[in-house]
Design a protein around this motif. Sequence first.
Motif, mmCIF file in Angstrom:
data_model
loop_
_atom_site.group_PDB
_atom_site.id
_atom_site.type_symbol
_atom_site.label_atom_id
_atom_site.label_comp_id
_atom_site.label_asym_id
_atom_site.label_seq_id
_atom_site.Cartn_x
_atom_site.Cartn_y
_atom_site.Cartn_z
ATOM 1 N N UNK A 224 50.124 35.236 55.375
ATOM 2 C CA UNK A 224 50.692 33.894 55.300
ATOM 3 C C UNK A 224 52.149 33.938 54.843
ATOM 4 N N UNK A 225 52.457 34.832 53.905
ATOM 5 C CA UNK A 225 53.821 34.944 53.384
ATOM 6 C C UNK A 225 54.682 35.904 54.192
ATOM 7 N N UNK A 226 54.096 36.498 55.248
ATOM 8 C CA UNK A 226 54.822 37.404 56.146
ATOM 9 C C UNK A 226 55.397 38.617 55.412
ATOM 10 N N UNK A 227 54.584 39.217 54.580
ATOM 11 C CA UNK A 227 54.998 40.453 53.933
ATOM 12 C C UNK A 227 55.017 41.574 54.964
ATOM 13 N N UNK A 228 55.948 42.477 54.824
ATOM 14 C CA UNK A 228 56.088 43.589 55.752
ATOM 15 C C UNK A 228 54.807 44.439 55.752
ATOM 16 N N UNK A 229 54.325 44.746 56.959
ATOM 17 C CA UNK A 229 53.138 45.569 57.073
ATOM 18 C C UNK A 229 51.842 44.847 56.798
ATOM 19 N N UNK A 249 50.138 51.067 42.515
ATOM 20 C CA UNK A 249 50.708 50.292 43.613
ATOM 21 C C UNK A 249 51.049 51.191 44.795
ATOM 22 N N UNK A 250 51.628 52.360 44.528
ATOM 23 C CA UNK A 250 51.958 53.307 45.597
ATOM 24 C C UNK A 250 50.684 53.792 46.287
ATOM 25 N N UNK A 251 49.651 54.065 45.510
ATOM 26 C CA UNK A 251 48.381 54.521 46.086
ATOM 27 C C UNK A 251 47.777 53.461 46.994
ATOM 28 N N UNK A 252 47.800 52.200 46.523
ATOM 29 C CA UNK A 252 47.255 51.105 47.334
ATOM 30 C C UNK A 252 48.070 50.921 48.608
ATOM 31 N N UNK A 253 49.397 50.984 48.494
ATOM 32 C CA UNK A 253 50.263 50.816 49.664
ATOM 33 C C UNK A 253 49.974 51.892 50.701
ATOM 34 N N UNK A 254 49.813 53.139 50.262
ATOM 35 C CA UNK A 254 49.533 54.238 51.197
ATOM 36 C C UNK A 254 48.168 54.062 51.854
ATOM 37 N N UNK A 255 47.184 53.658 51.058
ATOM 38 C CA UNK A 255 45.844 53.449 51.608
ATOM 39 C C UNK A 255 45.831 52.322 52.624
ATOM 40 N N UNK A 256 46.562 51.221 52.341
ATOM 41 C CA UNK A 256 46.606 50.099 53.280
ATOM 42 C C UNK A 256 47.355 50.463 54.549
ATOM 43 N N UNK A 257 48.409 51.274 54.421
ATOM 44 C CA UNK A 257 49.147 51.720 55.614
ATOM 45 C C UNK A 257 48.238 52.546 56.520
ATOM 46 N N UNK A 258 47.411 53.389 55.912
ATOM 47 C CA UNK A 258 46.468 54.176 56.708
ATOM 48 C C UNK A 258 45.425 53.275 57.358
ATOM 49 N N UNK A 259 44.950 52.275 56.613
ATOM 50 C CA UNK A 259 43.979 51.334 57.170
ATOM 51 C C UNK A 259 44.568 50.567 58.348
#
Length: 299
Positions: A224-229, A249-259
């Motif tokens: 909804x907020x159009x966050x990158x990725x 936060x870095x771990x979550x970001x990497x996991x979500x990028x893989x997802x």
Amino acid sequence: RGSLEWSAVPHDAAAASLLRLLRTPGFVTLRRRSRALEVECRRIEGGNTGVAEFLDCISPDDARGPVAGPALRTAWREGGDMSAAVRLLHDHALAAHREGGTGMLRHVLEFFLDLCAAGEVHVLAAFWIQIRQCHLRMMGAVRCADSLLRLEMVEDFLITVAADYSVHMALELAWGLLADLDGAGGAASPATPSPSANSPPCDATPRSRRFFVVRFLCELESVLARHDGGWGGGATALRGGLRPSHTQDVTIQNAMAQLQRFRAAAGPTHQLSRSARRDAVEGDGDTQGRRRDVSNLVG
């Protein structure tokens, strides 16, 4: 049969429309391939079953292919029985062992998106609470890869409706999830006191899905907020309840990028034709500097 304008179709007209679809070359081919489908087609042609009953009993195996899907969605629309489509959603969303994969579930969700695209969001809104309740039950019942795949499709649909068609339905979706978190023992806010020994036990079902709820709220706000990725939100929706450290936060970001990469690699049989979540990931370059204000997402 409701009083909604689009559903005010006489039974005879709905049956006649469905019969025409069953006799098209594409459907005749499907009937030759499936004995069960042929039996059901002959029943409705002989007047031994109704439109809603026919759609309810079709197997997902009979609903696959580029011809069957649009034909079924047209028949649902002509039949005018929205409650039958919602029943199919519950049956095929919550039954992870259902044979035939996710074919029927995808057709039901595409039918709902067709309504929204045609400017009939109010039709879907009348059943929004039942659809949201189905989503909550799915999050507490993930036991295998197939149930997780069905949950992914339903959540993709919910985010698309919220982001592209109705901010009011987005707010109802967020508020309902927050209420469920509160029922799970206040997981949405770290300031909530821990239950004491004399406190009544929290309901086991909300507790079992609270991590799914937190993740989905973050994804919903991110799109909804159009966050990158398609990731990075959650501070507003969770009222400051999610405060990871830098390492977390870095771990979550990497996991979500893989997802997100796994989602992009999924075949067309496991994806909806319209997806706001997929658009958020593929259109990162178009969303720079255009983030929405979602401060009113919660009260």
